[in-house]
Design a protein around this motif. Structure first.
Motif, PDB file in Angstrom:
ATOM      1  N   ARG A 334      21.231  39.583  31.673  1.00 54.82           N
ATOM      2  CA  ARG A 334      23.130  39.547  30.437  1.00 54.82           C
ATOM      3  C   ARG A 334      24.303  40.646  31.000  1.00 54.82           C
ATOM      4  N   GLU A 335      24.645  41.179  30.866  1.00 48.27           N
ATOM      5  CA  GLU A 335      25.228  41.732  30.938  1.00 48.27           C
ATOM      6  C   GLU A 335      25.270  43.320  32.219  1.00 48.27           C
ATOM      7  N   SER A 336      24.061  43.823  32.146  1.00 46.14           N
ATOM      8  CA  SER A 336      23.752  45.379  32.523  1.00 46.14           C
ATOM      9  C   SER A 336      23.634  45.472  34.601  1.00 46.14           C
ATOM     10  N   THR A 337      23.831  43.887  35.050  1.00 44.02           N
ATOM     11  CA  THR A 337      23.750  43.970  36.584  1.00 44.02           C
ATOM     12  C   THR A 337      24.851  42.933  36.611  1.00 44.02           C
ATOM     13  N   ARG A 338      25.024  43.313  38.176  1.00 46.06           N
ATOM     14  CA  ARG A 338      26.054  42.407  39.005  1.00 46.06           C
ATOM     15  C   ARG A 338      25.762  42.434  40.319  1.00 46.06           C
ATOM     16  N   SER A 339      26.320  41.480  40.875  1.00 49.09           N
ATOM     17  CA  SER A 339      26.052  41.398  42.954  1.00 49.09           C
ATOM     18  C   SER A 339      26.937  42.401  43.442  1.00 49.09           C
ATOM     19  N   LEU A 340      26.575  42.528  43.749  1.00 52.42           N
ATOM     20  CA  LEU A 340      27.297  43.386  45.325  1.00 52.42           C
ATOM     21  C   LEU A 340      27.620  42.613  46.341  1.00 52.42           C
ATOM     22  N   ASN A 341      27.021  41.065  46.639  1.00 54.18           N
ATOM     23  CA  ASN A 341      27.010  40.261  47.459  1.00 54.18           C
ATOM     24  C   ASN A 341      28.934  39.648  47.347  1.00 54.18           C
ATOM     25  N   GLU A 342      29.105  39.610  45.341  1.00 49.81           N
ATOM     26  CA  GLU A 342      30.808  38.762  45.575  1.00 49.81           C
ATOM     27  C   GLU A 342      31.604  40.131  46.236  1.00 49.81           C
ATOM     28  N   ASP A 343      31.173  41.323  46.201  1.00 50.30           N
ATOM     29  CA  ASP A 343      32.471  42.489  46.631  1.00 50.30           C
ATOM     30  C   ASP A 343      32.325  42.763  48.248  1.00 50.30           C
ATOM     31  N   ARG A 344      31.123  42.265  49.047  1.00 53.74           N
ATOM     32  CA  ARG A 344      31.082  41.938  50.478  1.00 53.74           C
ATOM     33  C   ARG A 344      31.510  40.780  50.783  1.00 53.74           C
ATOM     34  N   SER A 345      31.544  39.297  50.236  1.00 57.77           N
ATOM     35  CA  SER A 345      32.450  38.871  50.694  1.00 57.77           C
ATOM     36  C   SER A 345      33.869  38.907  50.715  1.00 57.77           C
ATOM     37  N   LYS A 346      34.631  39.327  49.609  1.00 59.25           N
ATOM     38  CA  LYS A 346      35.457  39.273  49.512  1.00 59.25           C
ATOM     39  C   LYS A 346      36.494  40.670  50.540  1.00 59.25           C
ATOM     40  N   GLU A 347      35.453  42.033  50.452  1.00 64.38           N
ATOM     41  CA  GLU A 347      36.022  43.174  51.316  1.00 64.38           C
ATOM     42  C   GLU A 347      35.919  42.200  52.848  1.00 64.38           C
ATOM     43  N   ARG A 348      34.770  41.148  53.438  1.00 69.25           N
ATOM     44  CA  ARG A 348      34.907  40.259  54.439  1.00 69.25           C
ATOM     45  C   ARG A 348      36.762  39.499  54.612  1.00 69.25           C
ATOM     46  N   GLU A 349      36.733  38.744  53.457  1.00 68.76           N
ATOM     47  CA  GLU A 349      38.180  37.835  53.039  1.00 68.76           C
ATOM     48  C   GLU A 349      39.290  38.535  53.521  1.00 68.76           C
TER      49      GLU A 349
END
Length: 355
Positions: A334-349
């Protein structure tokens, strides 16, 4: 007006009393046309079998005893809902025993239920969840099970082979931990319950096992013991948030402690899941009623109760049934978790764009 008896139904249907009894109690196959004729007469006369007479003739009371430790904890009413739904259709009524987590009360209720001559007992929580249970407490349950059909729900007693219906709590903890790791979390804390409870021990072992399997260490201060309440979850979360190297995710032993952890984070101005992700366990109704809605492990509590009744009924009817019934848990995101992988992907971009 004359009270209609089972003999009147049998005479008008032109069948034996035994055939009517088989239809009423569903104890043996009856031809569809015969069953239909008998049921029409039962409906026509609004026939109700005499429970006292039935109990005397069949040595059955039609009553199931349910022992649980805390009726205010949503987990247990949810399980009881499954018990009640299925057992009611089978014609059973209930003797509900709330022990308030007191082992002496459990002993008293076991004695009372034997005196009441209930047809069977479903036992939840309390001593059956202890990592180390005193021999005399074990013996009481075994002695009762030797007299009355008895089923344990989500518990066990050492050195016994009692009938059990459980969810795979270890697997549930493994699924939740691996989900957080796959979401990019490396610093994960676990808010545990009482350290003398088997449900806590199973989940802690599973949590550490999956962390180590993924090459991740679990520092001692990342596993926090308490109890299974919201207050305990809140206190543990305060300690987690004060750590210098704060975790990015927290896995909780149940939904109550997860709600407490969420409350502590909000009080501290920490965004969930923006700054820290939280996962619960059980999927009680509250999990989807709060904001943010709680990611949790679904125990299928209603199914636990329903399966327990089905196993108990077979024991009462002296049918063969396996000793252990296992229900598979599942993760509800549900809403209480999120992926850090998306953040790392944006940082690399961003890094590539700057180069």
């Amino acid at each position: 007006m004359k009270q209609v008896t089972i003999y009147d139904i049998a005479k008008e249907a032109k069948v034996s009393v035994a055939t009517v009894s088989r239809v009423l109690n569903n104890t043996a196959p009856v031809k569809d046309s015969t069953r239909s004729k008998i049921m029409q007469l039962i409906d026509q006369y609004q026939f109700q079998p005499n429970a006292l007479a039935r109990s005397l003739s069949k040595k059955e009371t039609g009553t199931i005893g349910v022992i649980l430790p805390d009726v205010t904890n949503p987990f247990f009413p949810e399980v009881f809902s499954g018990i009640e739904r299925v057992a009611r259709d089978m014609g059973y009524t209930f003797f509900l025993c709330d022990t308030l987590g007191n082992y002496d009360r459990e002993s008293q209720y076991l004695h009372i239920l034997r005196e009441k001559q209930v047809d069977g007992i479903i036992f939840l929580g309390g001593r059956i969840n202890l990592s180390k249970c005193k021999p005399e407490l074990v013996e009481e349950v075994v002695e009762t099970a030797n007299r009355i059909p008895l089923v344990l729900v989500n518990g066990n007693l050492p050195g016994t082979s009692l009938y059990r219906v459980i969810t795979d709590e270890s697997k549930g903890a493994e699924i939740a931990t691996q989900y957080l790791i796959d979401s990019g979390h490396r610093k994960i804390a676990f808010i545990a319950g009482n350290d003398n409870m088997s449900t806590t021990a199973q989940k802690v072992r599973a949590f550490k096992r999956i962390m180590e399997r993924n090459g991740l260490k679990v520092p001692a201060d990342r596993v926090l013991y308490g109890d299974f309440s919201m207050v305990s979850g809140e206190r543990s979360m305060v300690r987690i948030l004060s750590q210098p190297d704060r975790p990015t995710a927290v896995f909780c032993v149940n939904d109550f402690t997860a709600v407490g952890a969420l409350k502590a984070a909000m009080k501290a101005g920490i965004q969930v899941p923006g700054e820290i992700s939280i996962v619960g366990y059980d999927d009680i109704p509250l999990a989807s009623a709060i904001y943010p809605e709680l990611t949790t492990v679904k125990q299928h509590m209603d199914r636990l109760g329903a399966n327990a009744v089905q196993v108990l009924h077979k024991l009462i009817m002296k049918e063969k049934v396996r000793k252990l019934t296992v229900i598979e848990p599942e993760l509800v995101v549900r809403e209480s978790t999120r992926s850090l992988n998306e953040d790392r992907s944006k940082e690399r971009e961003v890094e590539r764009a700057e180069v």
